[in-house]
Design an enzyme around this catalytic site. Structure first.
Site, PDB file in Angstrom:
ATOM      1  N   THR A  87       4.168   5.038   1.974  1.00 62.38           N
ATOM      2  CA  THR A  87       4.295   6.380   2.184  1.00 62.38           C
ATOM      3  C   THR A  87       2.648   7.322   1.624  1.00 62.38           C
ATOM      4  O   THR A  87       2.830   8.587   2.098  1.00 62.38           O
ATOM      5  CB  THR A  87       5.087   7.015   1.018  1.00 62.38           C
ATOM      6  OG1 THR A  87       6.705   6.132   1.143  1.00 62.38           O
ATOM      7  CG2 THR A  87       5.546   8.112   0.605  1.00 62.38           C
ATOM      8  N   TYR A 121      10.309  11.819   6.219  1.00 62.67           N
ATOM      9  CA  TYR A 121       9.371  11.876   7.085  1.00 62.67           C
ATOM     10  C   TYR A 121       9.124  10.299   7.574  1.00 62.67           C
ATOM     11  O   TYR A 121      10.048   9.790   7.386  1.00 62.67           O
ATOM     12  CB  TYR A 121       8.100  11.295   5.386  1.00 62.67           C
ATOM     13  CG  TYR A 121       7.906  10.469   4.267  1.00 62.67           C
ATOM     14  CD1 TYR A 121       8.902  10.559   3.673  1.00 62.67           C
ATOM     15  CD2 TYR A 121       7.370   9.174   4.223  1.00 62.67           C
ATOM     16  CE1 TYR A 121       9.308   9.439   2.643  1.00 62.67           C
ATOM     17  CE2 TYR A 121       7.276   8.697   3.444  1.00 62.67           C
ATOM     18  CZ  TYR A 121       8.923   8.218   2.730  1.00 62.67           C
ATOM     19  OH  TYR A 121       9.386   7.508   1.961  1.00 62.67           O
ATOM     20  N   SER A 180       5.768  -0.566   3.998  1.00 64.97           N
ATOM     21  CA  SER A 180       5.779  -1.841   3.184  1.00 64.97           C
ATOM     22  C   SER A 180       7.526  -2.589   3.807  1.00 64.97           C
ATOM     23  O   SER A 180       7.567  -3.703   3.758  1.00 64.97           O
ATOM     24  CB  SER A 180       5.840  -1.946   2.152  1.00 64.97           C
ATOM     25  OG  SER A 180       6.824  -1.567   1.200  1.00 64.97           O
ATOM     26  N   THR A 237       5.415   0.958  -1.259  1.00 66.23           N
ATOM     27  CA  THR A 237       6.313   0.813  -2.614  1.00 66.23           C
ATOM     28  C   THR A 237       7.574  -0.309  -2.327  1.00 66.23           C
ATOM     29  O   THR A 237       7.912  -1.000  -3.349  1.00 66.23           O
ATOM     30  CB  THR A 237       6.602   1.698  -3.483  1.00 66.23           C
ATOM     31  OG1 THR A 237       7.139   2.936  -2.858  1.00 66.23           O
ATOM     32  CG2 THR A 237       5.024   2.621  -3.614  1.00 66.23           C
ATOM     33  N   ASP A 238       8.012  -0.264  -0.735  1.00 62.70           N
ATOM     34  CA  ASP A 238       9.381  -0.669  -0.913  1.00 62.70           C
ATOM     35  C   ASP A 238       9.134  -2.638  -1.310  1.00 62.70           C
ATOM     36  O   ASP A 238       9.984  -3.427  -2.411  1.00 62.70           O
ATOM     37  CB  ASP A 238       9.757  -0.485   0.856  1.00 62.70           C
ATOM     38  CG  ASP A 238      10.620   0.457   0.177  1.00 62.70           C
ATOM     39  OD1 ASP A 238      10.607   1.254   1.502  1.00 62.70           O
ATOM     40  OD2 ASP A 238      10.486   1.417  -0.017  1.00 62.70           O
ATOM     41  N   LYS A 261      10.087  -2.781  -8.248  1.00 64.52           N
ATOM     42  CA  LYS A 261      10.424  -1.095  -8.383  1.00 64.52           C
ATOM     43  C   LYS A 261      12.085  -1.471  -8.085  1.00 64.52           C
ATOM     44  O   LYS A 261      12.699  -1.828  -7.627  1.00 64.52           O
ATOM     45  CB  LYS A 261      10.289  -0.576  -6.375  1.00 64.52           C
ATOM     46  CG  LYS A 261      10.706   0.583  -6.465  1.00 64.52           C
ATOM     47  CD  LYS A 261      10.386   0.926  -4.974  1.00 64.52           C
ATOM     48  CE  LYS A 261      10.814   1.837  -4.443  1.00 64.52           C
ATOM     49  NZ  LYS A 261      10.527   3.028  -3.559  1.00 64.52           N
ATOM     50  N   GLU A 272      28.320 -21.912 -16.426  1.00 65.23           N
ATOM     51  CA  GLU A 272      30.001 -22.041 -15.768  1.00 65.23           C
ATOM     52  C   GLU A 272      29.504 -22.762 -14.410  1.00 65.23           C
ATOM     53  O   GLU A 272      30.383 -23.833 -13.704  1.00 65.23           O
ATOM     54  CB  GLU A 272      30.333 -20.770 -15.751  1.00 65.23           C
ATOM     55  CG  GLU A 272      30.838 -20.083 -16.333  1.00 65.23           C
ATOM     56  CD  GLU A 272      32.388 -19.010 -16.173  1.00 65.23           C
ATOM     57  OE1 GLU A 272      30.922 -17.893 -16.368  1.00 65.23           O
ATOM     58  OE2 GLU A 272      32.769 -18.703 -15.651  1.00 65.23           O
TER      59      GLU A 272
HETATM   60  N1  DGL Z   1       8.421   3.033   3.927  1.00 66.79           N
HETATM   61  C1  DGL Z   1       8.191   2.605   2.389  1.00 66.79           C
HETATM   62  C2  DGL Z   1       6.984   1.098   2.261  1.00 66.79           C
HETATM   63  O1  DGL Z   1       6.003   2.276   3.002  1.00 66.79           O
HETATM   64  C3  DGL Z   1       8.045   3.710   1.479  1.00 66.79           C
HETATM   65  C4  DGL Z   1       8.201   3.637   0.248  1.00 66.79           C
HETATM   66  C5  DGL Z   1       6.404   3.717  -0.496  1.00 66.79           C
HETATM   67  O2  DGL Z   1       5.494   3.673   0.205  1.00 66.79           O
HETATM   68  O3  DGL Z   1       6.197   4.896  -1.367  1.00 66.79           O
HETATM   69  O4  DGL Z   1       6.959   0.900   1.674  1.00 66.79           O
END
Ligand code: DGL
Length: 321
Positions: free
Chosen positions: A13, A26, A63, A94-95, A167, A278
């Site tokens: 992002t 975006y 990502s 961040t993904d 995350k 279990e």
């Molecule tokens: N497209 C997501 C990524 O590249 C967006 C999340 C981000 O980078 O904050 O992980």
């Protein structure tokens, strides 16, 4: 003597761009990194922090598109960069940052500071957080306090251990768990550290890893239909199951017959798989992921499979890392 810090960029992002005016829609990885962290900002950060900063662009992808080939390329370039620098900052979406950070934590053979960061908002957002996160990551990457803590991440002035980073929110600036410290007054302050081995203290070495096993993850809910899954292309599978990693009886019967390694973990946030639950792991030949959620269990299992297919040894890796 100024510390040498290199920034390796992979997208996310932070280099994203809104597609239509005030809309929050975006696309990731549309801008160059220089358009986000300009030469003027780089010069200012170098001066304030008394560091030399170099920048190398490796990838420019969201990502969610980070595959095993990208991950190996990133890790090998971080390893190389760590030989000539005191610290390495990795710009990452961040993904899947929780997966990349943990992989680096397991396979890098370096004592350099390795710090990942990115942003939750794009540069053309009123609440763009990218430059502050880069600045925070540069502080941690050049801090003596960050030595020998394993791979770290910085968001919103919070410092996270790669081993505990997840995350946990899809939109919030504070979208992560696993905090062990803070960036305060241009300093890295730590309150905790991971008890798990990392970097120089693991048997996994990126120099020896050129291919990663195909480890798939299946998410198990009530009334799960295991017949829908084809594991013919999988080397191993992570079963992200209910509660204490419990599966419906039919699924248990069918999946336990799979001739691939099976690791069970829980879909709950408070993940910790107990042996006396279990499910008789010995009877069904399951490996327990302990407190690792599925995203990280997959990473550790890929590293483990670069060394062995012995379930007992791999269970030992899950107990240790
Ligand atoms: N497209 C997501 C990524 O590249 C967006 C999340 C981000 O980078 O904050 O992980």
């Amino acid at each position: 003597m100024p510390k040498n810090i290199i920034i390796l960029t992979t997208g996310g992002t932070i280099t994203g761009h809104k597609t239509a005016g005030l809309s929050s829609t975006y696309e990731s990885a549309k801008l160059s990194f220089d358009e986000v962290f300009s030469p003027a900002l780089k010069k200012l950060a170098s001066k304030i922090l008394n560091i030399n900063i170099k920048i190398t662009n490796i990838l420019n992808i969201g990502s969610q598109d980070m595959n095993n080939q990208h991950l190996l390329k990133l890790a090998k370039q971080v390893q190389q960069a760590s030989k000539q620098n005191d610290g390495v900052v990795i710009i990452h979406g961040t993904d899947s940052i929780e997966e990349s950070a943990y992989f680096l934590n397991l396979v890098l053979k370096t004592s350099a500071n390795i710090v990942l960061t990115g942003s939750m908002h794009t540069k053309d957002s009123l609440v763009f957080d990218g430059v502050a996160n880069i600045y925070g990551a540069l502080i941690v990457a050049s801090s003596q306090n960050a030595k020998n803590l394993g791979v770290l991440a910085v968001f919103d002035n919070k410092i996270y251990s790669a081993r505990q980073l997840y995350k946990t929110h899809s939109r919030s600036l504070g979208a992560f768990s696993g905090q062990i410290g803070m960036v305060v007054d241009n300093k890295a302050i730590f309150y905790f550290q991971s008890s798990k081995d990392h970097t120089l203290n693991t048997p996994f070495d990126i120099a020896q890893i050129n291919k990663l096993a195909k480890v798939d993850v299946i998410y198990i809910c009530a009334d799960f239909n295991e017949k829908l899954y084809d594991f013919s292309q999988s080397d191993a599978v992570i079963l992200c199951a209910m509660g204490n990693a419990n599966l419906p009886k039919n699924a248990l019967k069918t999946l336990s017959k799979l001739k691939i390694l099976k690791v069970r973990t829980s879909r709950t946030n408070a993940v910790d798989i107990s042996k006396d639950g279990e499910i008789d792991d010995e009877k069904f030949d399951f490996i327990r992921a302990n407190d690792l959620a599925a995203s990280k269990a997959r990473i550790l299992l890929m590293c483990a499979l670069s060394q062995t297919k012995n379930a007992e040894i791999i269970q030992g890796f899950f107990d240790r890392f």
